[in-house]
Write a protein that holds these residues in place. Structure first.
Motif, PDB file in Angstrom:
ATOM      1  N   VAL A 104       0.965  -1.320   0.187  1.00 61.66           N
ATOM      2  CA  VAL A 104       0.149  -0.110  -0.164  1.00 61.66           C
ATOM      3  C   VAL A 104       0.825   1.212   0.104  1.00 61.66           C
ATOM      4  O   VAL A 104       1.610   1.490   1.014  1.00 61.66           O
ATOM      5  CB  VAL A 104      -0.851  -0.185   1.394  1.00 61.66           C
ATOM      6  N   ASP A 105       0.716   2.040  -1.239  1.00 61.00           N
ATOM      7  CA  ASP A 105       1.434   3.284  -1.120  1.00 61.00           C
ATOM      8  C   ASP A 105       1.018   4.351  -0.102  1.00 61.00           C
ATOM      9  O   ASP A 105      -0.222   4.705  -0.228  1.00 61.00           O
ATOM     10  CB  ASP A 105       1.356   3.642  -2.498  1.00 61.00           C
ATOM     11  N   ILE A 106       2.090   4.981   0.513  1.00 65.82           N
ATOM     12  CA  ILE A 106       1.635   6.047   1.440  1.00 65.82           C
ATOM     13  C   ILE A 106       2.119   7.450   0.884  1.00 65.82           C
ATOM     14  O   ILE A 106       1.056   8.187   0.772  1.00 65.82           O
ATOM     15  CB  ILE A 106       2.347   5.894   2.641  1.00 65.82           C
ATOM     16  N   VAL A 107       3.068   7.366   0.088  1.00 68.50           N
ATOM     17  CA  VAL A 107       3.474   8.435  -0.592  1.00 68.50           C
ATOM     18  C   VAL A 107       4.339   8.154  -2.009  1.00 68.50           C
ATOM     19  O   VAL A 107       4.865   7.450  -1.978  1.00 68.50           O
ATOM     20  CB  VAL A 107       4.441   9.481   0.161  1.00 68.50           C
ATOM     21  N   VAL A 108       3.882   8.984  -2.922  1.00 69.00           N
ATOM     22  CA  VAL A 108       4.341   8.748  -4.227  1.00 69.00           C
ATOM     23  C   VAL A 108       5.274  10.048  -4.570  1.00 69.00           C
ATOM     24  O   VAL A 108       4.549  10.912  -4.720  1.00 69.00           O
ATOM     25  CB  VAL A 108       3.477   8.483  -5.247  1.00 69.00           C
ATOM     26  N   PHE A 109       6.550  10.004  -4.853  1.00 72.76           N
ATOM     27  CA  PHE A 109       7.517  10.914  -5.430  1.00 72.76           C
ATOM     28  C   PHE A 109       7.949  10.666  -7.020  1.00 72.76           C
ATOM     29  O   PHE A 109       8.567  10.124  -7.441  1.00 72.76           O
ATOM     30  CB  PHE A 109       8.678  10.907  -4.572  1.00 72.76           C
ATOM     31  N   ARG A 110       6.683  11.032  -7.877  1.00 75.26           N
ATOM     32  CA  ARG A 110       6.880  11.082  -9.349  1.00 75.26           C
ATOM     33  C   ARG A 110       8.166  11.407  -9.888  1.00 75.26           C
ATOM     34  O   ARG A 110       8.832  10.869 -10.655  1.00 75.26           O
ATOM     35  CB  ARG A 110       5.718  11.607  -9.959  1.00 75.26           C
ATOM     36  N   ALA A 111       8.747  12.607  -9.470  1.00 76.88           N
ATOM     37  CA  ALA A 111       9.812  13.247  -9.782  1.00 76.88           C
ATOM     38  C   ALA A 111      10.968  12.838  -9.463  1.00 76.88           C
ATOM     39  O   ALA A 111      11.835  12.371 -10.304  1.00 76.88           O
ATOM     40  CB  ALA A 111       9.823  14.849  -9.293  1.00 76.88           C
ATOM     41  N   HIS A 112      10.983  11.893  -8.453  1.00 74.52           N
ATOM     42  CA  HIS A 112      12.067  10.847  -8.094  1.00 74.52           C
ATOM     43  C   HIS A 112      12.087   9.494  -8.239  1.00 74.52           C
ATOM     44  O   HIS A 112      12.767   8.748  -8.190  1.00 74.52           O
ATOM     45  CB  HIS A 112      12.466  11.077  -6.454  1.00 74.52           C
ATOM     46  N   ARG A 113      10.884   9.196  -8.983  1.00 74.26           N
ATOM     47  CA  ARG A 113      10.429   7.707  -9.415  1.00 74.26           C
ATOM     48  C   ARG A 113      10.606   6.666  -8.369  1.00 74.26           C
ATOM     49  O   ARG A 113      11.324   5.768  -8.606  1.00 74.26           O
ATOM     50  CB  ARG A 113      11.472   7.420 -10.583  1.00 74.26           C
ATOM     51  N   PHE A 114       9.830   6.966  -6.956  1.00 74.60           N
ATOM     52  CA  PHE A 114       9.875   6.000  -6.195  1.00 74.60           C
ATOM     53  C   PHE A 114       8.447   6.135  -5.178  1.00 74.60           C
ATOM     54  O   PHE A 114       8.050   7.286  -5.321  1.00 74.60           O
ATOM     55  CB  PHE A 114      11.119   5.916  -5.214  1.00 74.60           C
ATOM     56  N   SER A 115       8.159   5.176  -4.460  1.00 69.88           N
ATOM     57  CA  SER A 115       7.113   5.546  -3.649  1.00 69.88           C
ATOM     58  C   SER A 115       7.565   4.873  -2.186  1.00 69.88           C
ATOM     59  O   SER A 115       8.485   4.047  -2.154  1.00 69.88           O
ATOM     60  CB  SER A 115       5.759   5.041  -4.044  1.00 69.88           C
ATOM     61  N   LEU A 116       6.766   5.269  -1.168  1.00 70.23           N
ATOM     62  CA  LEU A 116       6.950   4.737   0.010  1.00 70.23           C
ATOM     63  C   LEU A 116       5.694   4.190   0.504  1.00 70.23           C
ATOM     64  O   LEU A 116       4.754   4.692   0.149  1.00 70.23           O
ATOM     65  CB  LEU A 116       7.460   5.652   1.030  1.00 70.23           C
TER      66      LEU A 116
END
Length: 81
Positions: free
Chosen positions: A6-18
């Protein structure tokens, strides 16, 4: 048993999610990776500590070294199977 990420936060510019893996409660960092000969792209999930989760969430640039190591097939011991 399959993992439920389950993604909590997505950093599209950095190309990763937490996020959080629901079965174990483990934090993860996920990122797109290329398969053999870059023929396919898929999401890879790596276990991270609660401290890493908070640090990367507050400062996404802090994940750069971890991401680069993962892209170069490091941290395989932290990868979800």
């Amino acid at each position: 048993m399959p993992h439920r990420f389950v993604d909590i936060v997505v950093f599209r510019a950095h190309r990763f999610s937490l996020g959080l893996e629901e079965e174990t409660g483990a934090y993860f960092l996920s990122m797109p990776v290329s398969g053999f000969n870059r023929a396919a792209e898929y999401e890879a999930y790596f276990r991270i500590s609660a401290d890493e989760f908070e640090r990367y969430r507050g400062e996404p640039d802090a994940a750069d070294d971890f991401l680069e190591t993962c892209r170069n097939h490091g941290n395989e011991n932290r990868r979800f199977a």
